[in-house]
Design a protein around this motif. Structure first.
Motif, PDB file in Angstrom:
ATOM      1  N   LYS A  49       0.664  -1.063  -0.144  1.00 47.07           N
ATOM      2  CA  LYS A  49       0.026  -0.053  -0.058  1.00 47.07           C
ATOM      3  C   LYS A  49       0.776   1.340  -0.065  1.00 47.07           C
ATOM      4  O   LYS A  49       0.553   2.274  -0.733  1.00 47.07           O
ATOM      5  N   THR A  50       1.924   1.261   0.637  1.00 48.66           N
ATOM      6  CA  THR A  50       2.664   2.523   0.927  1.00 48.66           C
ATOM      7  C   THR A  50       3.493   2.717  -0.312  1.00 48.66           C
ATOM      8  O   THR A  50       3.557   3.860  -0.784  1.00 48.66           O
ATOM      9  N   THR A  51       3.981   1.823  -1.043  1.00 57.66           N
ATOM     10  CA  THR A  51       4.656   1.824  -2.152  1.00 57.66           C
ATOM     11  C   THR A  51       3.788   2.556  -3.422  1.00 57.66           C
ATOM     12  O   THR A  51       4.210   3.235  -4.105  1.00 57.66           O
ATOM     13  N   THR A  52       2.541   2.062  -3.345  1.00 56.49           N
ATOM     14  CA  THR A  52       1.408   2.245  -4.174  1.00 56.49           C
ATOM     15  C   THR A  52       1.242   3.762  -4.037  1.00 56.49           C
ATOM     16  O   THR A  52       1.158   4.459  -4.820  1.00 56.49           O
ATOM     17  N   LEU A  53       0.904   4.248  -2.771  1.00 57.01           N
ATOM     18  CA  LEU A  53       0.668   5.516  -2.140  1.00 57.01           C
ATOM     19  C   LEU A  53       1.728   6.528  -2.826  1.00 57.01           C
ATOM     20  O   LEU A  53       1.312   7.602  -3.317  1.00 57.01           O
ATOM     21  N   ILE A  54       3.063   6.233  -2.479  1.00 55.92           N
ATOM     22  CA  ILE A  54       3.888   7.124  -2.906  1.00 55.92           C
ATOM     23  C   ILE A  54       4.157   7.205  -4.309  1.00 55.92           C
ATOM     24  O   ILE A  54       4.425   8.310  -4.961  1.00 55.92           O
ATOM     25  N   SER A  55       4.192   6.178  -5.233  1.00 50.78           N
ATOM     26  CA  SER A  55       4.444   6.173  -6.433  1.00 50.78           C
ATOM     27  C   SER A  55       3.237   6.809  -7.137  1.00 50.78           C
ATOM     28  O   SER A  55       3.469   7.566  -8.265  1.00 50.78           O
ATOM     29  N   ALA A  56       2.045   6.551  -6.680  1.00 51.74           N
ATOM     30  CA  ALA A  56       0.878   7.346  -7.327  1.00 51.74           C
ATOM     31  C   ALA A  56       1.053   8.769  -7.116  1.00 51.74           C
ATOM     32  O   ALA A  56       0.616   9.549  -8.110  1.00 51.74           O
ATOM     33  N   ALA A  57       0.980   9.138  -5.934  1.00 55.92           N
ATOM     34  CA  ALA A  57       1.307  10.446  -5.549  1.00 55.92           C
ATOM     35  C   ALA A  57       2.401  11.354  -6.572  1.00 55.92           C
ATOM     36  O   ALA A  57       2.035  12.207  -6.914  1.00 55.92           O
ATOM     37  N   ILE A  58       3.682  10.670  -6.687  1.00 56.62           N
ATOM     38  CA  ILE A  58       4.482  11.343  -7.553  1.00 56.62           C
ATOM     39  C   ILE A  58       4.108  11.502  -8.881  1.00 56.62           C
ATOM     40  O   ILE A  58       4.192  12.447  -9.463  1.00 56.62           O
ATOM     41  N   ALA A  59       3.493  10.302  -9.526  1.00 54.97           N
ATOM     42  CA  ALA A  59       2.950  10.357 -10.886  1.00 54.97           C
ATOM     43  C   ALA A  59       1.946  11.525 -10.960  1.00 54.97           C
ATOM     44  O   ALA A  59       1.940  12.342 -11.924  1.00 54.97           O
TER      45      ALA A  59
ATOM     46  N   THR B  53       1.778  15.435 -13.080  1.00 56.68           N
ATOM     47  CA  THR B  53       0.754  16.151 -14.066  1.00 56.68           C
ATOM     48  C   THR B  53       0.304  17.386 -13.557  1.00 56.68           C
ATOM     49  O   THR B  53      -0.638  17.910 -13.988  1.00 56.68           O
ATOM     50  N   GLY B  54       0.795  17.732 -12.366  1.00 55.01           N
ATOM     51  CA  GLY B  54       0.287  18.935 -11.778  1.00 55.01           C
ATOM     52  C   GLY B  54      -0.538  19.240 -10.729  1.00 55.01           C
ATOM     53  O   GLY B  54      -0.884  20.318 -10.260  1.00 55.01           O
ATOM     54  N   ARG B  55      -0.963  18.160 -10.333  1.00 55.37           N
ATOM     55  CA  ARG B  55      -1.893  17.874  -9.374  1.00 55.37           C
ATOM     56  C   ARG B  55      -1.353  18.152  -8.051  1.00 55.37           C
ATOM     57  O   ARG B  55      -0.175  17.850  -7.786  1.00 55.37           O
ATOM     58  N   ARG B  56      -1.954  18.705  -6.862  1.00 51.52           N
ATOM     59  CA  ARG B  56      -1.551  18.933  -5.728  1.00 51.52           C
ATOM     60  C   ARG B  56      -2.287  17.769  -4.933  1.00 51.52           C
ATOM     61  O   ARG B  56      -3.318  17.484  -4.586  1.00 51.52           O
ATOM     62  N   VAL B  57      -0.792  17.055  -4.270  1.00 55.29           N
ATOM     63  CA  VAL B  57      -1.377  15.728  -3.721  1.00 55.29           C
ATOM     64  C   VAL B  57      -0.892  15.831  -2.478  1.00 55.29           C
ATOM     65  O   VAL B  57       0.421  16.207  -2.164  1.00 55.29           O
ATOM     66  N   ALA B  58      -1.749  15.171  -1.167  1.00 55.29           N
ATOM     67  CA  ALA B  58      -1.329  14.960   0.007  1.00 55.29           C
ATOM     68  C   ALA B  58      -1.442  13.510   0.279  1.00 55.29           C
ATOM     69  O   ALA B  58      -2.424  12.570  -0.373  1.00 55.29           O
ATOM     70  N   VAL B  59      -0.713  12.964   1.212  1.00 57.21           N
ATOM     71  CA  VAL B  59      -1.028  11.313   1.513  1.00 57.21           C
ATOM     72  C   VAL B  59      -1.230  11.344   3.041  1.00 57.21           C
ATOM     73  O   VAL B  59      -0.629  12.297   3.879  1.00 57.21           O
TER      74      VAL B  59
ATOM     75  N   GLY C 218       9.827  11.919  -0.165  1.00 62.33           N
ATOM     76  CA  GLY C 218       9.350  12.169  -1.604  1.00 62.33           C
ATOM     77  C   GLY C 218       8.379  13.083  -1.593  1.00 62.33           C
ATOM     78  O   GLY C 218       8.036  13.611  -2.964  1.00 62.33           O
ATOM     79  N   LEU C 219       7.704  13.625  -0.643  1.00 61.77           N
ATOM     80  CA  LEU C 219       6.420  14.292  -0.942  1.00 61.77           C
ATOM     81  C   LEU C 219       6.458  15.587   0.261  1.00 61.77           C
ATOM     82  O   LEU C 219       6.906  15.262   1.106  1.00 61.77           O
ATOM     83  N   ASP C 220       5.668  16.439  -0.268  1.00 63.33           N
ATOM     84  CA  ASP C 220       5.653  17.523   0.515  1.00 63.33           C
ATOM     85  C   ASP C 220       4.527  17.566   1.645  1.00 63.33           C
ATOM     86  O   ASP C 220       4.805  18.091   2.759  1.00 63.33           O
TER      87      ASP C 220
END
Length: 389
Positions: free
Chosen positions: A15-25, A29-35, A53-55
């Motif tokens: 799940k976490t690898t999915t979470l991070i990989s999807a958020a970075i992807a 594309t210009g989306r503002r993403v939080a996890v 890897g994420l803000d």
């Protein structure tokens, strides 16, 4: 309006690898993403990894997501008001089920003007599924953990088959067809969070327009037709009621340990990755010898030369490393998360011995490691909103 992507899935499913990989992807594309990460305890390897890897990263600790709905709603409101994100990905702890009734439906019912909730997605580990299937084929009694695993699949609106890079195209296609037949009201998508194959289709499915209003629209190449507006009700009508006793028994079997401590070199420097590999190798061998079931064991060591990150997701399996420091270091800060079916005090003893063995083998000294495993106390969620009709 914020889009919330809720992820469930068994311990070690990725799940976490999915979470991070999807958020970075999505960020590309210009989306503002939080996890948002979630766990009965505090101090997660996953949270630290995501922050690398994420803000925008938040941690809901101290209870399963099914008992933290008000806190999650407050996080979403803050992210929306401060314009921090337009997409929020949240992962439940690996032993959490009943999310459709305790999180997804209440959010869709009470916060529909503030939040668009994407399909509840269960991240499926094909290797774990195969192990439970083999036990069933041998006519062994279904273990409570197997029941919990099955409940996560039954309630999901999207079954995301992860780790396809480990099983190959042929096995992936067969598993996809099997899950589509077994769960006809759910969408099935294969992907690999590690390689990124299939991830784009998964992200498109999460972020498409409202599926209930656009059920007949095409979602683009590689994405199946949307869930019907009535799919959730149809699934609920054919879905056996949750056995709270079995669910509670499954959760109570798992010892949870979150430990943070400092490691220093006894000599000029030590290899943090090799030290971590020895810790996890000892714990994996211990679990195999004692017959204890590993949900997952994760270890991260943050050093001046970078992060060492390793994990074990099966009893007796070798540690897998996905991050390594650039060079030996004088010190590091270790975070260890273990989810093992055993008495908590037994896990404490095993962790102490594994750390001592790694210190001795790699000329290091660990400071402040005081393992204190616990069992997650399950209680019935009073804010459940089950389907009717």
């Amino acid at each position: 309006m914020i889009t919330l992507v809720p992820l469930s899935g068994f311990l070690g499913s990725g799940k976490t690898t999915t979470l991070i990989s999807a958020a970075i992807a999505m960020q590309r594309t210009g989306r503002r993403v939080a996890v948002v990460t979630n766990d009965p305890g505090a101090g997660l390897v996953d949270t630290n990894l995501a922050r690398g890897g994420l803000d925008e990263v938040a941690e809901l600790a101290g209870g399963c997501l099914c008992r933290r709905l008000p806190d999650l709603a407050a996080l979403l409101a803050d992210a929306d008001a401060a314009k921090k994100a337009d997409v929020v990905l949240v992962e439940a702890s690996g032993s959490c089920a009943d999310l459709r009734n305790t999180v997804v439906r209440p959010l869709r019912d009470r916060y529909r003007d503030q939040v668009t909730v994407a399909p509840l997605t269960a991240v499926v580990d094909p290797l774990r599924l195969a192990a439970f299937t083999r036990a069933a084929e041998r006519c062994e009694p279904e273990p409570d953990l197997g029941y919990l695993f099955g409940r996560q699949l039954v309630e999901a609106e999207l079954l995301a088959i992860n780790k396809t890079d480990l099983i190959g195209d042929e096995r992936t296609a067969k598993l996809e067809a099997r899950l589509a037949a077994d769960y006809p009201t759910s969408v099935v998508l294969p992907y690999s969070a590690t390689t990124g194959a299939g991830l784009e289709a998964l992200v498109r499915f999460w972020t498409r327009p409202n599926p209930a209003a656009n059920e007949h629209q095409s979602n683009g190449p590689g994405v199946p037709a949307g869930l019907s507006a009535h799919a959730d009700v149809r699934a609920a009508r054919g879905e056996p009621k949750l056995d709270f006793t079995r669910y509670a028994d499954a959760e109570s079997q798992v010892a949870w340990l979150n430990e943070a401590f400092r490691v220093t070199a006894a000599g000029p420097a030590f290899d943090a990755l090799a030290w971590g590999r020895t810790v996890l190798r000892n714990l994996s061998d211990w679990s195999a010898a004692a017959g204890y079931y590993i949900g997952h064991i994760k270890l991260a060591v943050r050093t001046p030369a970078g992060l060492a990150k390793l994990s074990v997701t099966d009893t007796g399996a070798p540690p897998l490393a996905d991050r390594a420091p650039a060079r030996p270091v004088e010190y590091g800060y270790a975070t260890l998360n273990a989810r093992v079916v055993c008495p908590p005090s037994t896990l404490d003893d095993a962790v102490r011995e594994a750390i001592a063995a790694a210190d001795k083998a790699h000329r290091a000294t660990s400071h402040g490691a005081r393992p204190s495993a616990f069992r997650s106390a399950h209680r019935r969620q009073s804010q459940r909103l089950a389907a009717t009709g």
